[in-house]
Write an enzyme that holds these catalytic residues in place. Structure first.
Site, PDB file in Angstrom:
ATOM      1  N   ASP A 108      58.849  86.465  14.735  1.00  0.00           N
ATOM      2  CA  ASP A 108      59.813  86.218  13.662  1.00  0.00           C
ATOM      3  C   ASP A 108      61.026  87.130  13.776  1.00  0.00           C
ATOM      4  OD1 ASP A 108      57.717  84.676  12.886  1.00  0.00           O
ATOM      5  OD2 ASP A 108      57.325  85.707  10.990  1.00  0.00           O
ATOM      6  N   ASP A 194      66.024  84.198  11.316  1.00  0.00           N
ATOM      7  CA  ASP A 194      64.774  84.749  11.837  1.00  0.00           C
ATOM      8  C   ASP A 194      64.663  84.257  13.280  1.00  0.00           C
ATOM      9  OD1 ASP A 194      64.163  85.799   9.345  1.00  0.00           O
ATOM     10  OD2 ASP A 194      62.278  84.690   9.105  1.00  0.00           O
ATOM     11  N   HIS A 245      60.795  78.568  10.514  1.00  0.00           N
ATOM     12  CA  HIS A 245      60.304  78.802  11.873  1.00  0.00           C
ATOM     13  C   HIS A 245      59.946  77.472  12.550  1.00  0.00           C
ATOM     14  CE1 HIS A 245      59.138  82.977  10.130  1.00  0.00           C
ATOM     15  NE2 HIS A 245      60.453  82.791  10.209  1.00  0.00           N
ATOM     16  N   ASP A 247      58.296  76.835  15.267  1.00  0.00           N
ATOM     17  CA  ASP A 247      57.155  76.724  16.177  1.00  0.00           C
ATOM     18  C   ASP A 247      55.897  76.113  15.565  1.00  0.00           C
ATOM     19  OD1 ASP A 247      56.925  79.018  14.674  1.00  0.00           O
ATOM     20  OD2 ASP A 247      56.506  80.368  16.355  1.00  0.00           O
ATOM     21  N   CYS A 353      53.393  82.674  16.886  1.00  0.00           N
ATOM     22  CA  CYS A 353      54.026  83.606  15.939  1.00  0.00           C
ATOM     23  C   CYS A 353      53.593  85.047  16.187  1.00  0.00           C
ATOM     24  CB  CYS A 353      53.628  83.264  14.506  1.00  0.00           C
ATOM     25  SG  CYS A 353      54.052  81.622  13.963  1.00  0.00           S
TER      26      CYS A 353
HETATM   27  N1  ABU Z   1      55.610  80.960  10.469  1.00  0.00           N
HETATM   28  C1  ABU Z   1      55.431  79.609  10.790  1.00  0.00           C
HETATM   29  C2  ABU Z   1      55.090  78.762   9.575  1.00  0.00           C
HETATM   30  C3  ABU Z   1      55.565  77.375   9.713  1.00  0.00           C
HETATM   31  C4  ABU Z   1      54.889  76.358   8.813  1.00  0.00           C
HETATM   32  O1  ABU Z   1      54.319  76.728   7.786  1.00  0.00           O
HETATM   33  O2  ABU Z   1      54.882  75.177   9.118  1.00  0.00           O
END
Ligand code: ABU
Length: 377
Positions: A108, A194, A245, A247, A353
């Site tokens: 992050d 981020d 995020h 990913d 992550c």
């Molecule tokens: N830190 C990734 C969280 C992404 C999501 O909750 O889909």
């Protein structure tokens, strides 16, 4: 001597990586950029504050150690963050927050773009100083090799005016109405991003506009990286009402292959770039755990299922319970390593992550030769 810091994409053969640590972790504070909630609790139940219990920390650390072990077994050098007291408050002229968060998710905060390390601005007050556990490592890399670049992106004020106050209380209907405007809890006035909203594809960085990355942040990335020959390509996932995020939404695994989230399609038209350059977009199967059954303090979605980590273009680490995804990956000719990782979920991430890769073999390639890109200057 080969470069000490060298990572151009998400899939080249991995040589050195930082795996996060739950040591000293605290509950994420409630603040304008984040309103954590206990899953399935009665409305109004307060979210805990202060340090996580020894048991919560130990069980996450056990799984993080398991990831480190798998990576070492594949010849990867694994490094860990330095200890940090996350129970300390942060007080600046613009805000105060009672405690910080943790060093479980280096992804992050830190990103390697070729031979350069970039520390993200971050978007939440409790994470303002989250770069600190990685500074010893950054200095080590920077001292070891004069080719290593190191940039700290401008720190935003994180003052009240940086946030859109009503965001967390918008009813679903309003969220729906606003979903094409991509306006979230952060405003557009300051540079905010981020690192985990960026996905690296050689010359091209795909960047998600989200609750944690705004258009000014993307503009800063363009101004900083375009002169170095990179192209920054914003993407949007309009059906994700709380995007944060990239990913768990859009996960490249090798040249020509991106795992996609069936609940979060790209904004209409944005898929053209990928299809015109022979990228296949493959929807992942439904996660084995529904949103209601995720760990009670976990603020992330069930799509942590697709937050896999590439050891190389044909080797990937996947959470042990995600059998349908493992089967898909095997069908796509990946060697799949499986480990338990569910206790890490309450720290906001899974395998991708919880890592920050600093060295992979390989060089900068152009994976999007068929595109028109207009640099700023
Ligand atoms: N830190 C990734 C969280 C992404 C999501 O909750 O889909």
């Amino acid at each position: 001597m080969s470069e000490v810091v060298n990572s151009w994409n998400e899939w080249d053969p991995l040589e050195e990586i930082i795996v996060g640590s739950a040591d000293g972790a605290n509950f994420e504070p409630t603040e304008p950029g984040n309103r954590p909630q206990i899953r399935n609790a009665a409305p109004g139940t307060p979210f805990p504050t202060g340090p996580k219990s020894a048991e919560q920390v130990d069980r996450a650390n056990e799984e993080l150690a398991g990831l480190a072990e798998v990576l070492r077994s594949q010849g990867v050098r694994v490094r860990r963050p330095a200890p940090h007291d996350f129970s300390q408050p942060v007080r600046t002229p613009d805000f105060e927050v009672a405690n910080q968060y943790c060093a479980v998710c280096p992804r992050d905060v830190m990103i390697t773009v070729g031979n350069e390390i970039i520390e993200a601005t971050m978007s939440r007050r409790g994470r303002y100083f989250e770069f600190e556990p990685y500074r010893e490592l950054v200095y080590e890399y920077w001292n070891a090799d004069p080719r290593v670049g190191w940039t700290t992106a401008p720190k935003p004020s994180m003052a009240n005016k940086m946030y859109r106050e009503g965001f967390w209380d918008w009813p679903l209907a309003e969220r729906h109405a606003r979903m094409h405007e991509f306006e979230f809890c952060i405003t557009q006035d300051e540079v905010v991003f981020d690192a985990a909203d960026i996905s690296r594809f050689g010359r091209d960085l795909i960047v998600q506009e989200s609750m944690t990355t705004n258009r000014a942040g993307i503009h800063w990335l363009r101004r900083h990286l375009e002169p170095k020959g990179f192209r920054i390509r914003p993407v949007h996932f309009p059906l994700d009402f709380f995007p944060s995020h990239i990913d768990c939404t859009f996960v490249p695994l090798r040249p020509g292959l991106i795992l996609t989230n069936p609940d979060r399609p790209l904004r209409e038209g944005e898929e053209k770039l990928f299809l015109a350059n022979d990228w296949e977009l493959v929807d992942v199967p439904e996660p084995t755990t529904g949103n209601d059954d995720m760990p009670e303090y976990c603020q992330s979605s069930k799509w942590l299922s697709m937050n896999v980590l590439s050891i190389g273009p044909n080797k990937v680490v996947c959470e042990e319970r995600e059998k349908p995804l493992q089967d898909l990956l095997a069908k796509l000719d990946f060697e799949v390593f499986t480990i338990p990782f569910r206790h890490v979920f309450e720290y906001g991430g899974s395998l991708h992550c919880a890592t920050w890769d600093v060295r992979r073999t390989g060089t900068r390639e152009d994976y999007f030769p068929n595109s028109d890109y207009q640099p700023l200057v």
